[in-house]
Design a protein around this motif. Structure first.
Motif, PDB file in Angstrom:
ATOM      1  N   LEU A 138       0.733  -1.151   0.031  1.00 20.73           N
ATOM      2  CA  LEU A 138      -0.120  -0.046   0.095  1.00 20.73           C
ATOM      3  C   LEU A 138       1.044   1.247   0.097  1.00 20.73           C
ATOM      4  O   LEU A 138       2.219   1.523   0.697  1.00 20.73           O
ATOM      5  CB  LEU A 138      -1.062   0.138   1.089  1.00 20.73           C
ATOM      6  CG  LEU A 138      -1.898  -1.345   1.565  1.00 20.73           C
ATOM      7  CD1 LEU A 138      -2.536  -1.159   2.865  1.00 20.73           C
ATOM      8  CD2 LEU A 138      -3.064  -1.041   0.530  1.00 20.73           C
ATOM      9  N   LEU A 139       0.238   2.248  -0.779  1.00 21.41           N
ATOM     10  CA  LEU A 139       0.886   3.822  -0.567  1.00 21.41           C
ATOM     11  C   LEU A 139      -0.095   4.397   0.238  1.00 21.41           C
ATOM     12  O   LEU A 139      -1.292   4.830  -0.368  1.00 21.41           O
ATOM     13  CB  LEU A 139       1.179   4.272  -1.964  1.00 21.41           C
ATOM     14  CG  LEU A 139       1.475   5.961  -1.834  1.00 21.41           C
ATOM     15  CD1 LEU A 139       2.945   5.809  -1.072  1.00 21.41           C
ATOM     16  CD2 LEU A 139       1.783   5.938  -3.350  1.00 21.41           C
ATOM     17  N   ILE A 140       0.146   4.979   1.284  1.00 24.65           N
ATOM     18  CA  ILE A 140      -0.799   5.808   2.123  1.00 24.65           C
ATOM     19  C   ILE A 140      -0.210   7.491   1.942  1.00 24.65           C
ATOM     20  O   ILE A 140       1.199   7.691   1.887  1.00 24.65           O
ATOM     21  CB  ILE A 140      -0.611   5.586   3.583  1.00 24.65           C
ATOM     22  CG1 ILE A 140      -1.155   4.183   3.974  1.00 24.65           C
ATOM     23  CG2 ILE A 140      -1.550   6.431   4.341  1.00 24.65           C
ATOM     24  CD1 ILE A 140      -0.709   3.735   5.349  1.00 24.65           C
ATOM     25  N   GLU A 141      -0.963   8.249   1.510  1.00 22.30           N
ATOM     26  CA  GLU A 141      -0.596   9.730   1.356  1.00 22.30           C
ATOM     27  C   GLU A 141      -1.711  10.601   2.196  1.00 22.30           C
ATOM     28  O   GLU A 141      -2.939  10.263   2.272  1.00 22.30           O
ATOM     29  CB  GLU A 141      -0.934  10.013  -0.216  1.00 22.30           C
ATOM     30  CG  GLU A 141       0.090   9.248  -1.015  1.00 22.30           C
ATOM     31  CD  GLU A 141      -0.027   9.306  -2.630  1.00 22.30           C
ATOM     32  OE1 GLU A 141       0.829  10.096  -2.973  1.00 22.30           O
ATOM     33  OE2 GLU A 141      -0.906   8.677  -3.067  1.00 22.30           O
ATOM     34  N   PHE A 142      -0.934  11.703   2.714  1.00 22.88           N
ATOM     35  CA  PHE A 142      -1.733  12.776   3.661  1.00 22.88           C
ATOM     36  C   PHE A 142      -0.885  13.807   3.694  1.00 22.88           C
ATOM     37  O   PHE A 142       0.166  13.451   4.276  1.00 22.88           O
ATOM     38  CB  PHE A 142      -2.514  12.359   4.653  1.00 22.88           C
ATOM     39  CG  PHE A 142      -1.230  11.650   5.890  1.00 22.88           C
ATOM     40  CD1 PHE A 142      -0.939  12.583   6.953  1.00 22.88           C
ATOM     41  CD2 PHE A 142      -0.809  10.420   5.968  1.00 22.88           C
ATOM     42  CE1 PHE A 142      -0.042  12.106   7.918  1.00 22.88           C
ATOM     43  CE2 PHE A 142       0.323  10.019   6.818  1.00 22.88           C
ATOM     44  CZ  PHE A 142       0.650  10.987   7.659  1.00 22.88           C
ATOM     45  N   ALA A 143      -1.234  14.956   3.558  1.00 24.46           N
ATOM     46  CA  ALA A 143      -0.573  16.222   4.060  1.00 24.46           C
ATOM     47  C   ALA A 143       0.921  16.111   3.418  1.00 24.46           C
ATOM     48  O   ALA A 143       1.674  16.558   4.203  1.00 24.46           O
ATOM     49  CB  ALA A 143      -0.537  16.441   5.451  1.00 24.46           C
ATOM     50  N   GLY A 144       0.818  15.886   2.083  1.00 24.59           N
ATOM     51  CA  GLY A 144       2.525  15.646   1.671  1.00 24.59           C
ATOM     52  C   GLY A 144       3.304  14.411   2.046  1.00 24.59           C
ATOM     53  O   GLY A 144       4.407  14.559   1.742  1.00 24.59           O
ATOM     54  N   VAL A 145       2.735  13.715   3.056  1.00 16.16           N
ATOM     55  CA  VAL A 145       3.273  12.473   3.401  1.00 16.16           C
ATOM     56  C   VAL A 145       2.962  11.388   2.706  1.00 16.16           C
ATOM     57  O   VAL A 145       2.047  10.992   2.415  1.00 16.16           O
ATOM     58  CB  VAL A 145       3.277  12.341   4.925  1.00 16.16           C
ATOM     59  CG1 VAL A 145       3.976  10.943   5.543  1.00 16.16           C
ATOM     60  CG2 VAL A 145       3.630  13.495   5.742  1.00 16.16           C
ATOM     61  N   ARG A 146       4.076  10.688   2.368  1.00 17.89           N
ATOM     62  CA  ARG A 146       3.731   9.338   1.653  1.00 17.89           C
ATOM     63  C   ARG A 146       4.310   8.232   2.704  1.00 17.89           C
ATOM     64  O   ARG A 146       5.655   7.990   3.174  1.00 17.89           O
ATOM     65  CB  ARG A 146       4.735   9.125   0.385  1.00 17.89           C
ATOM     66  CG  ARG A 146       4.136   9.863  -0.781  1.00 17.89           C
ATOM     67  CD  ARG A 146       5.062   9.977  -2.230  1.00 17.89           C
ATOM     68  NE  ARG A 146       5.907   8.461  -2.076  1.00 17.89           N
ATOM     69  CZ  ARG A 146       5.819   7.886  -3.235  1.00 17.89           C
ATOM     70  NH1 ARG A 146       4.557   8.138  -3.946  1.00 17.89           N
ATOM     71  NH2 ARG A 146       6.626   6.638  -3.344  1.00 17.89           N
ATOM     72  N   VAL A 147       3.690   7.140   3.059  1.00 19.24           N
ATOM     73  CA  VAL A 147       3.752   5.932   3.700  1.00 19.24           C
ATOM     74  C   VAL A 147       3.936   4.605   2.919  1.00 19.24           C
ATOM     75  O   VAL A 147       2.726   4.250   2.646  1.00 19.24           O
ATOM     76  CB  VAL A 147       3.034   5.900   5.143  1.00 19.24           C
ATOM     77  CG1 VAL A 147       3.278   4.761   6.080  1.00 19.24           C
ATOM     78  CG2 VAL A 147       2.839   7.371   5.590  1.00 19.24           C
ATOM     79  N   LEU A 148       4.841   4.188   2.666  1.00 14.24           N
ATOM     80  CA  LEU A 148       5.270   2.586   1.863  1.00 14.24           C
ATOM     81  C   LEU A 148       4.735   1.704   3.054  1.00 14.24           C
ATOM     82  O   LEU A 148       5.367   1.551   4.232  1.00 14.24           O
ATOM     83  CB  LEU A 148       6.555   2.469   1.407  1.00 14.24           C
ATOM     84  CG  LEU A 148       6.778   3.239   0.519  1.00 14.24           C
ATOM     85  CD1 LEU A 148       8.074   2.965  -0.055  1.00 14.24           C
ATOM     86  CD2 LEU A 148       5.918   3.443  -0.883  1.00 14.24           C
ATOM     87  N   THR A 149       3.635   0.921   2.891  1.00 12.32           N
ATOM     88  CA  THR A 149       3.103  -0.188   3.892  1.00 12.32           C
ATOM     89  C   THR A 149       2.984  -1.492   3.168  1.00 12.32           C
ATOM     90  O   THR A 149       2.527  -1.655   2.257  1.00 12.32           O
ATOM     91  CB  THR A 149       1.724   0.204   4.313  1.00 12.32           C
ATOM     92  OG1 THR A 149       1.739   1.590   4.692  1.00 12.32           O
ATOM     93  CG2 THR A 149       1.120  -0.591   5.573  1.00 12.32           C
ATOM     94  N   GLU A 150       3.590  -2.565   4.083  1.00  9.31           N
ATOM     95  CA  GLU A 150       3.778  -3.735   3.801  1.00  9.31           C
ATOM     96  C   GLU A 150       2.684  -4.615   4.794  1.00  9.31           C
ATOM     97  O   GLU A 150       2.846  -4.416   5.904  1.00  9.31           O
ATOM     98  CB  GLU A 150       4.959  -4.504   3.545  1.00  9.31           C
ATOM     99  CG  GLU A 150       4.868  -6.067   3.459  1.00  9.31           C
ATOM    100  CD  GLU A 150       4.583  -6.521   2.166  1.00  9.31           C
ATOM    101  OE1 GLU A 150       4.404  -7.801   2.143  1.00  9.31           O
ATOM    102  OE2 GLU A 150       4.269  -5.745   1.378  1.00  9.31           O
ATOM    103  N   VAL A 151       1.754  -5.549   4.195  1.00  9.59           N
ATOM    104  CA  VAL A 151       0.879  -6.198   5.214  1.00  9.59           C
ATOM    105  C   VAL A 151       1.179  -7.483   5.321  1.00  9.59           C
ATOM    106  O   VAL A 151       1.464  -8.156   4.301  1.00  9.59           O
ATOM    107  CB  VAL A 151      -0.605  -5.962   4.660  1.00  9.59           C
ATOM    108  CG1 VAL A 151      -1.380  -6.719   5.409  1.00  9.59           C
ATOM    109  CG2 VAL A 151      -1.068  -4.780   4.454  1.00  9.59           C
ATOM    110  N   GLU A 152       1.146  -7.861   6.488  1.00  9.32           N
ATOM    111  CA  GLU A 152       1.985  -9.564   6.982  1.00  9.32           C
ATOM    112  C   GLU A 152       0.764 -10.073   7.458  1.00  9.32           C
ATOM    113  O   GLU A 152       0.245  -9.464   8.706  1.00  9.32           O
ATOM    114  CB  GLU A 152       3.230  -9.529   7.374  1.00  9.32           C
ATOM    115  CG  GLU A 152       4.169  -9.304   6.471  1.00  9.32           C
ATOM    116  CD  GLU A 152       4.496 -10.577   5.461  1.00  9.32           C
ATOM    117  OE1 GLU A 152       4.392 -11.585   5.910  1.00  9.32           O
ATOM    118  OE2 GLU A 152       5.044 -10.090   4.372  1.00  9.32           O
ATOM    119  N   ARG A 153       0.734 -11.473   7.408  1.00 12.98           N
ATOM    120  CA  ARG A 153      -0.387 -12.040   8.577  1.00 12.98           C
ATOM    121  C   ARG A 153       0.378 -13.350   8.984  1.00 12.98           C
ATOM    122  O   ARG A 153       1.108 -14.049   8.298  1.00 12.98           O
ATOM    123  CB  ARG A 153      -1.570 -12.241   7.744  1.00 12.98           C
ATOM    124  CG  ARG A 153      -2.595 -13.416   8.578  1.00 12.98           C
ATOM    125  CD  ARG A 153      -3.741 -13.791   7.449  1.00 12.98           C
ATOM    126  NE  ARG A 153      -4.524 -12.707   7.366  1.00 12.98           N
ATOM    127  CZ  ARG A 153      -5.709 -12.530   8.226  1.00 12.98           C
ATOM    128  NH1 ARG A 153      -5.919 -13.226   9.115  1.00 12.98           N
ATOM    129  NH2 ARG A 153      -6.492 -11.669   7.875  1.00 12.98           N
TER     130      ARG A 153
END
Length: 251
Positions: free
Chosen positions: A39-54
Motif C-alpha cells: 500500500l501507499l498511504i498519502e496525507f498532507a504531503g506525506v507518503r507511507v509505504l506499507t507492507e501487510v503481513e499475516r
C-alpha cells in the motif's frame, strides 16, 4: 500464504485506513521483477509505504495445548520476527521508494485464540523487551519493562518508522524511537484511533519504563545492566522471564 489471501489482507487494511482515518490509500501493483510493498498511504504531503503481513498459526501454542499436564514452554517469537524481516525487505527493495518516504509494516495476528500469543511476542521482538525488578539506590522498589534490552528489530531497522500489531480487536501502533521521522510520527493526527500507541521514549519520560538507549552490543548482558544501573541509579536488577505451563482445568 496465497497471493489471493495477501491481496485480501491489503484490501482490508486499505478499507480501514480510508473509512476510519479518511486517508488516501492506493494498492501498489506488484511486479514479477522486484519486491514491492502492498500500500501507499498519502496525507498532507506525506507518503507511507506499507507492507501487510499475516500470521495465522502458532505451532508453539498448539504444541503446548496438546501436551501433557505440567509441560512448560519458553515461548519464542522467531517465526513472527521472520515475518517482520520479510516485510521490511519488501519495502527496502522497492525501486520506486523515495528517500523521503515513511515506512510502515502492518502485522495481522489472524485467528482468535490460535494466535493469542503472537501480538505480545511480536512487540517483545520489535523492542527487545525484558522485565526488570529490584530496588533503586534510594531503596525504592521497581518492576518495569525495559525497551531495547536485547537485540531488537526496531533497533536494527532504523529506517522502519513504525509497525502496527493487529490482533483481532486490538490494534497497536509501535513507534520506532530510532527512526529519523520519529518526531513527525508522534504528531500524526490519526494516532488516537489505535487501541494503543507504544512509544518507549514517552513511557520512559513518564517513569513507566526503562530505555536502554545505548550502542552497547546487546549480546553483552552485563554491560547493558551496568548501563541501566548508572542511568537509573539501580542496584543489581533481577531479569524476570516468564514461561508457559500447560495446566488444564479439571472437570
Amino acid at each position: 500464504m496465497s497471493q489471493k489471501h495477501v491481496d485480501g489482507d491489503a484490501e482490508m487494511i486499505r478499507g480501514i485506513l480510508i473509512e476510519v482515518l479518511g486517508l488516501n490509500v492506493s494498492m501498489i501493483t506488484p511486479s514479477p521483477k522486484y519486491k514491492s510493498p502492498d500500500l501507499l498511504i498519502e496525507f498532507a504531503g506525506v507518503r507511507v509505504l506499507t507492507e501487510v503481513e499475516r500470521k495465522t498459526d502458532d505451532q508453539q501454542f498448539l504444541n503446548l495445548v496438546n501436551s501433557k499436564k505440567g509441560v512448560t514452554l519458553q515461548y519464542s517469537g522467531a517465526r513472527t520476527e521472520e515475518r517482520v524481516k520479510n516485510a521490511w525487505r519488501q519495502i527496502r527493495d522497492f525501486p520506486d521508494r523515495r528517500p523521503t518516504d515513511s515506512t510502515l509494516i502492518w502485522l495481522i495476528a489472524g485467528q482468535r485464540d490460535v494466535t493469542i500469543l503472537t501480538a505480545g511476542a511480536a512487540i517483545a521482538r520489535l523492542y527487545g523487551i525484558e522485565t526488570l525488578e529490584g530496588h533503586t539506590e534510594a531503596d525504592k522498589y521497581y518492576s518495569k519493562l525495559c525497551y531495547f534490552f536485547y537485540e531488537s528489530l526496531l533497533f536494527k531497522y532504523k529506517h522502519l518508522d513504525a509497525v502496527v500489531v493487529h490482533s483481532c480487536d486490538d490494534v497497536s501502533l509501535c513507534l520506532n524511537p530510532y527512526a529519523s521521522r520519529y518526531t513527525e510520527w508522534r504528531t500524526y493526527p490519526f494516532l488516537s484511533v489505535f487501541s494503543a500507541v507504544i512509544d518507549p521514549a514517552a513511557e520512559e519520560s513518564a517513569g513507566a519504563a526503562f530505555f536502554a538507549d545505548c550502542d552497547t552490543d546487546r549480546r553483552n548482558t552485563d554491560q547493558i545492566v551496568e548501563y541501566l544501573r548508572q542511568k537509573y541509579q539501580l542496584r543489581r536488577p533481577t531479569i524476570n522471564r516468564f514461561g508457559l505451563v500447560n495446566m488444564p482445568v479439571e472437570p
